[in-house]
Write an enzyme that holds these catalytic residues in place. Structure first.
Site, PDB file in Angstrom:
ATOM      1  CG  ASP A  60      12.295   1.884  -5.427  1.00  0.00           C
ATOM      2  OD1 ASP A  60      13.022   2.674  -6.064  1.00  0.00           O
ATOM      3  OD2 ASP A  60      12.558   1.486  -4.269  1.00  0.00           O
TER       4      ASP A  60
ATOM      5  CB  THR B   2      -1.877   2.281  -3.903  1.00  0.00           C
ATOM      6  OG1 THR B   2      -1.163   2.435  -5.134  1.00  0.00           O
ATOM      7  CG2 THR B   2      -2.378   3.616  -3.410  1.00  0.00           C
TER       8      THR B   2
HETATM    9  N1  AR6 Z   1       4.421   3.368 -13.408  1.00  0.00           N
HETATM   10  C1  AR6 Z   1       3.419   3.881 -12.643  1.00  0.00           C
HETATM   11  N2  AR6 Z   1       2.938   3.264 -11.547  1.00  0.00           N
HETATM   12  C2  AR6 Z   1       3.475   2.053 -11.235  1.00  0.00           C
HETATM   13  C3  AR6 Z   1       4.506   1.460 -11.991  1.00  0.00           C
HETATM   14  C4  AR6 Z   1       4.990   2.167 -13.124  1.00  0.00           C
HETATM   15  N3  AR6 Z   1       5.968   1.693 -13.892  1.00  0.00           N
HETATM   16  N4  AR6 Z   1       4.809   0.262 -11.406  1.00  0.00           N
HETATM   17  C5  AR6 Z   1       3.995   0.113 -10.344  1.00  0.00           C
HETATM   18  N5  AR6 Z   1       3.175   1.187 -10.245  1.00  0.00           N
HETATM   19  P1  AR6 Z   1       4.577   0.113  -5.260  1.00  0.00           P
HETATM   20  P2  AR6 Z   1       4.449   1.238  -2.536  1.00  0.00           P
HETATM   21  C6  AR6 Z   1       2.137   1.475  -9.247  1.00  0.00           C
HETATM   22  O1  AR6 Z   1       4.452  -1.273  -4.749  1.00  0.00           O
HETATM   23  O2  AR6 Z   1       3.136   0.613  -2.315  1.00  0.00           O
HETATM   24  C7  AR6 Z   1       8.904  -1.101  -3.535  1.00  0.00           C
HETATM   25  O3  AR6 Z   1       9.486  -2.354  -3.479  1.00  0.00           O
HETATM   26  C8  AR6 Z   1       1.504   0.317  -8.530  1.00  0.00           C
HETATM   27  O4  AR6 Z   1       0.487  -0.258  -9.317  1.00  0.00           O
HETATM   28  O5  AR6 Z   1       5.537   0.378  -6.344  1.00  0.00           O
HETATM   29  O6  AR6 Z   1       4.656   2.669  -2.141  1.00  0.00           O
HETATM   30  C9  AR6 Z   1       9.692  -0.043  -2.789  1.00  0.00           C
HETATM   31  O7  AR6 Z   1      11.085  -0.281  -2.820  1.00  0.00           O
HETATM   32  C10 AR6 Z   1       0.918   1.021  -7.313  1.00  0.00           C
HETATM   33  O8  AR6 Z   1      -0.342   1.610  -7.633  1.00  0.00           O
HETATM   34  O9  AR6 Z   1       4.968   1.151  -4.061  1.00  0.00           O
HETATM   35  C11 AR6 Z   1       9.151  -0.156  -1.402  1.00  0.00           C
HETATM   36  O10 AR6 Z   1       9.777  -1.186  -0.658  1.00  0.00           O
HETATM   37  C12 AR6 Z   1       1.909   2.154  -7.055  1.00  0.00           C
HETATM   38  O11 AR6 Z   1       2.733   2.221  -8.209  1.00  0.00           O
HETATM   39  C13 AR6 Z   1       7.708  -0.503  -1.619  1.00  0.00           C
HETATM   40  O12 AR6 Z   1       7.630  -1.156  -2.880  1.00  0.00           O
HETATM   41  C14 AR6 Z   1       2.772   1.956  -5.832  1.00  0.00           C
HETATM   42  O13 AR6 Z   1       3.121   0.597  -5.712  1.00  0.00           O
HETATM   43  C15 AR6 Z   1       6.833   0.724  -1.689  1.00  0.00           C
HETATM   44  O14 AR6 Z   1       5.497   0.338  -1.778  1.00  0.00           O
END
Ligand code: AR6
Length: 188
Positions: A46, A130
């Protein structure tokens, strides 16, 4: 002995790709954001999406008045290579007894339905829930691949769905899920 399984290839085959990379760099019609219910930004993917898209994304997100878990909303992509961002809110993992599987499945279904509605042909997903939301990776990737497969079996407008993995561990989980659920290796 003859293989008694059906030899008809799934319509999802060749339309799913699994890659390791950064979703903000993907040249696709839409990227999906794993947001929180405020839609006002955060960490992880995000934060990366908001940084790459620029402040206009936050301005548009403010107008949306949030998003419930499992639902999805669409904005423009602004400075991103992608034209659209589909924001969805995954469930926080709470042990598996709070409807987390179904809510995660809804994120994929609702994001894909929005993509279809907007004539989107190529879409990239991160592994929703995740990271900060702590959904177990293998379980999440199986749900992601199952939902995309089921959608592609009915839909004909989506040309490519890309699972963008931020680690090699995630990449291996997706490749295994694709092998088990679709029956073929997919990747680049
Ligand atoms: N490109 C692709 N995947 C990514 C990237 C990127 N640039 N950066 C991280 N990931 P998360 P959630 C992966 O924590 O669990 C936020 O603060 C990461 O390795 O981004 O759905 C939001 O505002 C993981 O596998 O999202 C919410 O508050 C995946 O993206 C909360 O986190 C999801 O990790 C959402 O948590």
């Amino acid at each position: 002995m003859e293989n008694s399984q059906s030899q008809t290839p799934s319509p999802a085959l060749n339309r799913i790709a699994v890659i390791e990379g950064d979703i903000t760099r993907q040249r696709v019609d839409a990227i999906v954001n794993a947001a929180n219910s405020s839609l006002l930004g955060g960490g992880g993917v995000d934060g990366a999406i908001h940084r790459a898209a620029g402040p206009q994304l936050l301005e548009e997100c403010r107008q949306l008045k949030g998003c419930r878990t499992g639902e999805a909303k669409i904005t423009q992509g602004y400075k991103l290579p992608a034209k659209w961002v589909i924001h969805t809110v995954g469930p926080v993992w709470q042990g598996g007894f709070r409807n987390e599987d179904e809510l995660l499945a809804q994120c994929y279904r609702n994001s894909l339905a929005l993509a279809e509605l907007h004539g989107i042909q190529t879409i990239a997903f991160p592994a929703i829930s995740t990271g900060a939301f702590m959904f177990p990776i293998q379980r999440a990737t199986a749900i992601a691949v199952t939902e995309v497969k089921q959608f592609l079996e009915k839909n004909t407008s989506l040309e490519k769905v890309i699972f963008v993995c931020f680690s090699s561990e995630l990449l291996n989980c997706y490749l295994q899920a694709v092998r088990e659920i679709i029956g073929a290796n997919s990747g680049e």
